[in-house]
Design an enzyme around this catalytic site. Sequence first.
Site, PDB file in Angstrom:
ATOM      1  N   GLY A 135       0.890  -1.058  -0.089  1.00 29.86           N
ATOM      2  CA  GLY A 135       0.102   0.207  -0.026  1.00 29.86           C
ATOM      3  C   GLY A 135       0.841   1.422  -0.092  1.00 29.86           C
ATOM      4  N   GLN A 295     -31.294  24.971  18.587  1.00 32.25           N
ATOM      5  CA  GLN A 295     -29.683  25.031  18.852  1.00 32.25           C
ATOM      6  C   GLN A 295     -28.905  24.119  18.408  1.00 32.25           C
ATOM      7  OE1 GLN A 295     -28.324  25.417  23.024  1.00 32.25           O
ATOM      8  NE2 GLN A 295     -28.201  27.520  22.376  1.00 32.25           N
ATOM      9  N   GLY A 356     -33.508  10.203   8.546  1.00 30.07           N
ATOM     10  CA  GLY A 356     -33.873   8.946   7.929  1.00 30.07           C
ATOM     11  C   GLY A 356     -33.640   9.341   6.284  1.00 30.07           C
ATOM     12  N   GLU A 379      -3.975   9.098  -2.094  1.00 29.56           N
ATOM     13  CA  GLU A 379      -2.568   9.727  -2.093  1.00 29.56           C
ATOM     14  C   GLU A 379      -1.922   9.918  -0.740  1.00 29.56           C
ATOM     15  OE1 GLU A 379      -1.785  10.531  -4.921  1.00 29.56           O
ATOM     16  OE2 GLU A 379      -3.283  11.662  -6.013  1.00 29.56           O
TER      17      GLU A 379
END
Length: 401
Positions: A135, A295, A356, A379
């Site tokens: 990797g 809020q 939902g 990257e």
Amino acid sequence: MTRLAQTEGLTDIQREILSTVRDFVDKEILPVATELEHRDEYPAAIVEGLKELGVFGLMIPEEYGGLGESLLTYALTVEEIARGWMSVSGIINTHFIVAYMLKQHGTQEQKDYFLPKMAAGEIRGAFSMSEPALGSDVSAISSKGVRDGDDYVLNGQKMWLTNGGSSTLVAVLCRTDEGHPEGTAPHKSMTTFLVEKEAGFGEVRPGLTIPGKIDKMGYKGVDTTELIMDGLRIPADRVLGGETGRGFYHMMDGVEVGRVNVAARGCGVAQRAFELGVSYAQQRHTFGKPIAQHQAIQFKLAEMATKVEAAHAMMVNAARKKDSGQRNDLEAGMAKYLASEYCKEVVEDAFRIHGGYGFSKEYEIERLYREAPMLLIGEGTAEIQKMIIGRRLLEEYRIQG
């Protein structure tokens, strides 16, 4: 209304480019992105439109038919495109990295041959480092190029090739032991080969096979593939820069600017997620009023907007540092790390605001929720970025004596 993530100090030309791209995104990308993404369909019409706008040649010098713009202009353009659909920005990114590597490191003959065609979008670029067994450990690459007369013969298997099918030029990193004695550091025995091929899948030239697309959770539309080399013959004049053993440095230079690009993509996706969240919060009513007046939702919106602004500022700083000719691996690593992490968080908050409905494929936020994770690994993972950042900080703050 003043939008988030404004950039100070832009030229009239830069503002005109970004305005044109934003209009294109609003009219040509956003209305079709989710439908194309759900079908995993390559956005051919969108790519042609960007080709006509000159985006493929944005950073290619004017002498080769490009616009000769800066990395900052390119990054801000990518930010706008990713706001519409991140996959399209990925198609542009791999092309840009190869063009940048050619501009910075190619021989004059290579520049003269490839860059005008890349600026016009006639040649589409891709680049390939990763392999199935590795990797982030680039030094463990096993694909190999061996000199045979006037050619090199390439063998090996590469992985996670963005634009693998649609590209016609791939910059491929292989190990080359020629001229590098046993015991040479791995990164000093790597070479970048410029591999021309036909677009499509299957055997795209003798010795080179591009299997079908890898089926992904998100980041659809753009083709991600393997690349298999079995006796692939490449002329010696297609070694990038004409010299073996420099491939690691070529690729790292390309990835460095690629990290600015990924940061820009994170900024664009986060901006779109904020737009969707703040809009939905004003339309959805609970307990007799829009949820935007609660809020708890206002706190989410405040946090989301702050993250969008912070990521954008770091991305712009990294791009400007590179444009100034200074080393920017620290700034690029920080920008990529912060923008990708904040993108994930902003998208998730927008998803939560939708409740939902965010789980429904009818709503755009569902697509963004699947796209954002790719930025965490593209990257270089967050862990790789933190390693780069940590090492650079220790260089800067090293105790003397």
